[in-house]
Write a protein that holds these residues in place. Structure first.
Motif, PDB file in Angstrom:
ATOM      1  N   LYS A 209     -22.774  53.591  11.207  1.00 32.49           N
ATOM      2  CA  LYS A 209     -24.056  53.805  11.873  1.00 32.49           C
ATOM      3  C   LYS A 209     -25.135  52.884  11.299  1.00 32.49           C
ATOM      4  CE  LYS A 209     -27.379  57.457  13.027  1.00 32.49           C
ATOM      5  NZ  LYS A 209     -27.736  58.896  12.855  1.00 32.49           N
ATOM      6  N   ILE A 210     -25.129  52.716   9.981  1.00 30.93           N
ATOM      7  CA  ILE A 210     -26.126  51.851   9.338  1.00 30.93           C
ATOM      8  C   ILE A 210     -25.966  50.414   9.796  1.00 30.93           C
ATOM      9  CG2 ILE A 210     -26.859  50.872   7.114  1.00 30.93           C
ATOM     10  CD1 ILE A 210     -26.135  53.577   5.849  1.00 30.93           C
ATOM     11  N   THR A 212     -24.728  49.221  12.510  1.00 27.98           N
ATOM     12  CA  THR A 212     -25.099  48.944  13.905  1.00 27.98           C
ATOM     13  C   THR A 212     -26.580  48.614  14.016  1.00 27.98           C
ATOM     14  OG1 THR A 212     -25.454  51.303  14.324  1.00 27.98           O
ATOM     15  CG2 THR A 212     -23.269  50.410  14.834  1.00 27.98           C
ATOM     16  N   GLU A 213     -27.371  49.097  13.059  1.00 36.11           N
ATOM     17  CA  GLU A 213     -28.814  48.839  13.067  1.00 36.11           C
ATOM     18  C   GLU A 213     -29.192  47.705  12.107  1.00 36.11           C
ATOM     19  OE1 GLU A 213     -30.708  52.515  12.142  1.00 36.11           O
ATOM     20  OE2 GLU A 213     -29.666  53.644  13.701  1.00 36.11           O
ATOM     21  N   HIS A 214     -28.482  47.634  10.986  1.00 30.26           N
ATOM     22  CA  HIS A 214     -28.764  46.615   9.972  1.00 30.26           C
ATOM     23  C   HIS A 214     -27.451  45.892   9.691  1.00 30.26           C
ATOM     24  CE1 HIS A 214     -32.565  48.722   9.407  1.00 30.26           C
ATOM     25  NE2 HIS A 214     -31.867  49.843   9.308  1.00 30.26           N
ATOM     26  N   HIS A 223     -34.948  45.877   4.923  1.00 35.25           N
ATOM     27  CA  HIS A 223     -35.523  46.936   5.765  1.00 35.25           C
ATOM     28  C   HIS A 223     -35.319  48.314   5.139  1.00 35.25           C
ATOM     29  CE1 HIS A 223     -34.717  43.528   8.525  1.00 35.25           C
ATOM     30  NE2 HIS A 223     -35.872  43.907   9.090  1.00 35.25           N
ATOM     31  N   SER A 226     -37.233  51.424   6.264  1.00 37.90           N
ATOM     32  CA  SER A 226     -36.959  51.976   7.589  1.00 37.90           C
ATOM     33  C   SER A 226     -35.724  52.880   7.612  1.00 37.90           C
ATOM     34  CB  SER A 226     -36.764  50.841   8.603  1.00 37.90           C
ATOM     35  OG  SER A 226     -35.594  50.110   8.317  1.00 37.90           O
TER      36      SER A 226
END
Length: 958
Positions: A209-210, A212-214, A223, A226
């Motif tokens: 999950k992390i 997919t965003e970073h 980041h 965030s």
């Protein structure tokens, strides 16, 4: 279809095999395979078989077999603890490294050894170098290799039951990541097998999950504000170390620069040289794979003769024993060692016999050649032969190839109706035209023909008493025919199914149907089943000797067969009137409960229907589901209902209903129908059913008769002694904990048992820091739960459920337990270490169980393997002790003089039926025998305590 064709490749690919990984996997996949002189060959056999199949299927032009180099590599400079948790490579694996390298080169394949890096680094470097000019197919399963995936790089694992081919598209779909992100992902989640910690508390799901965003570690660092607060807390102290971990998980791409494409060009296979190599290591079953290579064979090569019977024994060659492992090559830094030279076995077949033997039909025992002092194989074959003299064999004897004109399949006797099973057991003759009397195939070692015998089994039994050795798939099946086979000395039997079980207790299928499937492997025709059985026996004998299992088979398991057959024949007496009375009471209570449940539910429904019950509980009553079935449906299993206890009155009623319904349907209604005219039930004792060595019971299962609780004594009261006799029950007191005390040498356990203290109160006293006399019932109950739970591999979740406490409380309880009983913790750690080093564990008398998943990267499989290892050492040793006790009980002259008969074994309990006037003497003698057992010839360091009782019924005796 070749892999190249499946991928639609138009250019010859470069195949790169992670050789170290395959050698390691092969070693743990099949244990106890050895040459006749004891030299291990399991890894060599599997790797060679994989390579031969690969050559036949793929016809490669370029191939590299890449091995890890010796010593530390650059990762150890970055992180000294890298792979520090790895135990030394097992010596039997080290011994096979040099022969494996010879096998690779003999097959015309290039072998490369990495230097100052790992095989994966070399593979990654070669893939990066050549992927622009041709496809690269990496043969391996290491998760680190996934970062090499590209449009022209593929990952292929042919070494599992179902091959796995991974493309870059597959990887993206499965993970949601790009291959370039894989080192970052691995750095975060860590890798226990390589001792890379990762970021504590971040598992694969959270990491996915992390990312997919970073998309990288840099993005996570840049980041950081965030991130969710909970995630920030986990990463806070690891923003620097995670980059170090990434350097460990990132494969190098500039290593092995000296290797050019020409190095990997596959050479033609020298068939004669390969055949000599296979003969040297007694891998004859692979001979047929050489000729299958076809165009890959060298023009000048020719096949060495493969017509010899595998039961001939090895051919002694002048090549000598394997050389020591090269100092340049190692698997995880283990030293090399030399292997002893081969010694030929006693020949059991003449060299150069024809591939298929003539089958001679015989119906008169006098027509068979003299078997005195000879090895004989005996296998049952299905056929319709209408002879009045022939007694039907129980189907468990197995099936060999049926005659060409008729396809016959024998069912396992466990699946037969009780009447048929009983008929087979009692040796009833079949003389009608519709019956199927027996046919047997015999082969005498050294003969040039096989005999198809259709005569009297009684006559055959008398004939066989002169044989030196009798090989058959199932000895007990012959003994239970009651046709004279018990006159054959135990020392002359060789049970193929039993041997297969001891070599691989996880297999679960030891039938002749399964064993005879080895015909192709042994290069023998299936139409000669008895000759095949003799060849299999020779192979099993070598493997049993190599695994130190010969004494276990000869001195315990083979003699025990007769004991079990006698117990099955004797059976146990039941009181039909007691069964009927109990059944009526249970049925009345079931009827009452049905009415009460319908009232509580607000209307009638089928209580036995999972669908209707689920609709009631989770739709009409609105209870929250506690689990699902494998098919994804809401579960109404026993475990689920127990979690729902107290949430609605109907739950407790249904649980009570289920207890009574099981009692009715499993015991009270069917069992009286299984009894014979004398009122005796004849169960079947299964010697090959459990991986720990425990016996089991079926048709019916008498080991599951309730012991305690509301219904236990009442149920056991239905089992009685025959008129004029008593039942004597003797059982070991806390035998598994006593074995644990002996094996662990924990002073608290040793002292408690030596002083005959209450072990659970003593443990509770240590756990809760209170005097033994002040231990509360709850504290004793908790100690008892964890004492027995740890023997069975109980983890914190199960303990929390049993004690009805939180998971954290359960974890803390286990930590306190091991902190106070430190020798126990050291013992468990030692068992795990031994399992990792050897790939197996053994009981006190040497029974072996393989636990290959102890090396698995899958945490769930690894945890299960740890539990299995502990279970086997403790429960398996306890099972061995009760088996020794059974054998001594059955053979004891004093008990025979008292006319005591062994009728039942249930876990740690033995049950005798004995004339009433001899009951006390028999009970004392039985207890003395059981308490005097010395597993492995040595007494335990704590006394084996035995409790006994006497009664007309089982409930009084136990």
């Amino acid at each position: 279809m070749s892999l190249k064709e499946r991928l639609g490749l138009t250019t010859e690919p470069l195949y790169l095999m992670d050789g170290s990984a395959f050698i390691f996997r092969a070693f743990y996949a099949m244990q106890s395979m050895q040459r006749s002189d004891g030299f291990p060959t399991n890894a060599l056999f599997i790797v060679t078989r994989i390579l031969l199949k690969f050559l036949k299927d793929e016809h490669p032009t370029y191939f590299g077999f890449i091995l890890d180099g010796k010593g530390k590599n650059f990762r150890h400079d970055i992180y000294p603890e890298y792979k520090a948790n790895r135990s030394a490579t097992p010596e039997p694996l080290v011994q096979q490294l040099e022969p494996v390298t010879r096998a690779v080169r003999t097959l015309g394949l290039h072998l490369a050894i990495s230097e100052n890096c790992e095989a994966d680094d070399c593979i990654a470097s070669l893939a990066a170098r050549y992927k622009k000019e041709r496809p690269v197919i990496i043969i391996g399963a290491d998760k680190d290799l996934k970062q090499c995936l590209d449009d022209n790089v593929f990952l292929w694992d042919p070494g599992v039951k179902q091959e796995k081919l991974t493309t870059v598209a597959d990887f993206r779909e499965e993970t949601g990541l790009d291959p370039a992100q894989w080192p970052d992902f691995q750095a975060v989640i860590g890798d226990s097998s390589d001792n890379i910690p990762g970021v504590p508390g971040i598992g694969p799901k959270t990491a996915a999950k992390i990312f997919t965003e970073h998309g990288s570690l840099e993005a996570i660092r840049d980041h950081f504000p965030s991130l969710a607060p909970a995630v920030q807390k986990k990463f806070a102290e690891h923003l620097d170390t995670m980059f170090t971990y990434r350097r460990l998980t990132t494969l190098a791409t500039s290593e092995c620069a000296n290797l050019t494409l020409d190095h990997f060009r596959v050479s033609p296979v020298d068939a004669e040289k390969t055949a000599l190599f296979l003969r040297e290591f007694e891998l004859r079953t692979l001979m047929k794979d050489i000729s299958a290579l076809g165009p890959l064979l060298a023009p000048s090569g020719h096949m060495a003769s493969t017509t010899n019977d595998p039961s001939d024994g090895p051919t002694t060659l002048t090549t000598g024993s394997p050389k020591p492992v090269s100092a340049q090559m190692s698997l995880f830094d283990s030293p090399g060692s030399a292997a002893p030279a081969a010694a030929p076995l006693k020949q059991t077949e003449p060299a150069g016999t024809q591939r298929s033997l003539k089958i001679t039909a015989v119906d008169d025992i006098s027509s068979l050649p003299d078997c005195a002092g000879r090895r004989v194989a005996l296998v049952a074959v299905g056929d319709v032969l209408h002879r009045a003299e022939c007694t039907t064999l129980p189907p468990l004897l197995g099936m060999a190839a049926p005659s060409p004109d008729r396809s016959v399949s024998f069912a396992d006797s466990a699946g037969l109706p009780a009447s048929e099973n009983q008929q087979a057991r009692n040796g009833s003759t079949t003389q009608t035209g519709d019956a199927e009397p027996c046919a047997l195939h015999l082969h005498l070692a050294g003969d040039t023909c096989e005999y198809r015998y259709t005569g009297s089994l009684t006559a055959l039994a008398g004939y066989m008493t002169k044989a030196e050795y009798i090989v058959t798939p199932d000895v007990k099946a012959l003994l239970t025919t009651r046709t004279g086979w018990r006159a054959v000395a135990e020392s002359r039997w060789f049970d193929l199914g039993l041997a297969a079980y001891l070599l691989d207790p996880e297999d679960r299928d030891y039938s002749w149907r399964r064993l005879s499937a080895r015909a192709d492997e042994l290069d023998l025709p299936a139409e000669n089943p008895a000759r095949l059985a003799l060849a299999i026996a020779g192979d099993f004998e070598r493997r049993l000797q190599g695994g130190d299992l010969t004494d276990l088979m000869r001195n315990l398991e083979i003699p025990l067969i007769r004991v079990l057959a006698d117990m099955e024949e004797v059976g146990i007496h039941i009181n039909r009137a007691a069964f009927a009375e109990f059944l009526n009471e249970v049925q009345r209570e079931l009827d009452r409960l049905t009415r009460t449940i319908h009232e509580a539910a607000g209307g009638p429904f089928n209580i036995r229907s999972a669908q209707q019950l689920g609709d009631l509980l989770f739709n009409r009553l609105g209870l929250k589901p506690k689990g699902k079935t494998k098919g994804g449906q809401i579960s109404t299993s026993q475990a689920v209902l127990e979690k729902l206890e107290g949430e609605h009155p109907v739950i407790d009623l249904i649980l009570e209903y289920r207890k009574l319904e099981k009692l009715r349907s499993t015991y009270l209604e069917p069992m009286p129908k299984m009894a014979d005219e004398q009122g005796r039930i004849h169960t079947t004792f299964n010697q090959l059913a459990t991986a720990t060595g425990r016996l089991s019971s079926s048709n019916p299962n008498l080991q599951n008769i309730p012991v305690r609780g509301k219904f236990g004594p009442r149920m056991r009261a239905c089992f009685t002694a025959r008129a004029g006799c008593k039942l004597v029950s003797a059982d070991y007191s806390q035998i598994e904990l006593r074995v644990l005390a002996h094996c662990s040498q924990d002073p608290t356990l040793l002292e408690a048992f030596r002083n005959d203290e209450d072990i659970h109160s003593r443990t509770a006293s240590v756990l809760f820091d209170v005097p033994a006399q002040d231990v509360t019932p709850d504290q004793r109950r908790n100690a008892k739960t964890i004492n027995f739970g740890l023997v069975y591999g109980m983890g914190p979740q199960k303990l929390a459920q049993e004690l009805k406490i939180s998971l954290n409380e359960a974890k803390a309880f286990i930590e306190r337990y091991f902190a106070r009983l430190q020798r126990l913790k050291a013992f468990y750690e030692q068992v795990e270490a031994d399992a990792r080093e050897n790939g197996s564990v053994t009981t006190l008398i040497g029974r072996r169980r393989h636990v290959p998943d102890i090396q698995s990267g899958n945490n769930q499989l690894q945890s299960q393997a740890r539990r299995q290892a502990i279970n086997t050492v403790i429960q398996g040793s306890a099972a061995d002790i009760i088996k020794i006790a059974m054998l001594r009980t059955a053979q004891d002259a004093q008990l025979k003089s008292l006319k005591a008969r062994l009728v039942l074994q249930v876990h740690d309990e033995l049950l005798l039926e004995v004339p009433a006037e001899n009951a006390q003497a028999a009970a004392e003698r039985l207890a003395d025998i059981m308490s005097g057992v010395r597993p492995g010839g040595k007494p335990l360091d704590v006394p084996l305590k035995v409790d006994y009782g006497i009664g007309s019924g089982w409930h009084e005796a136990h």
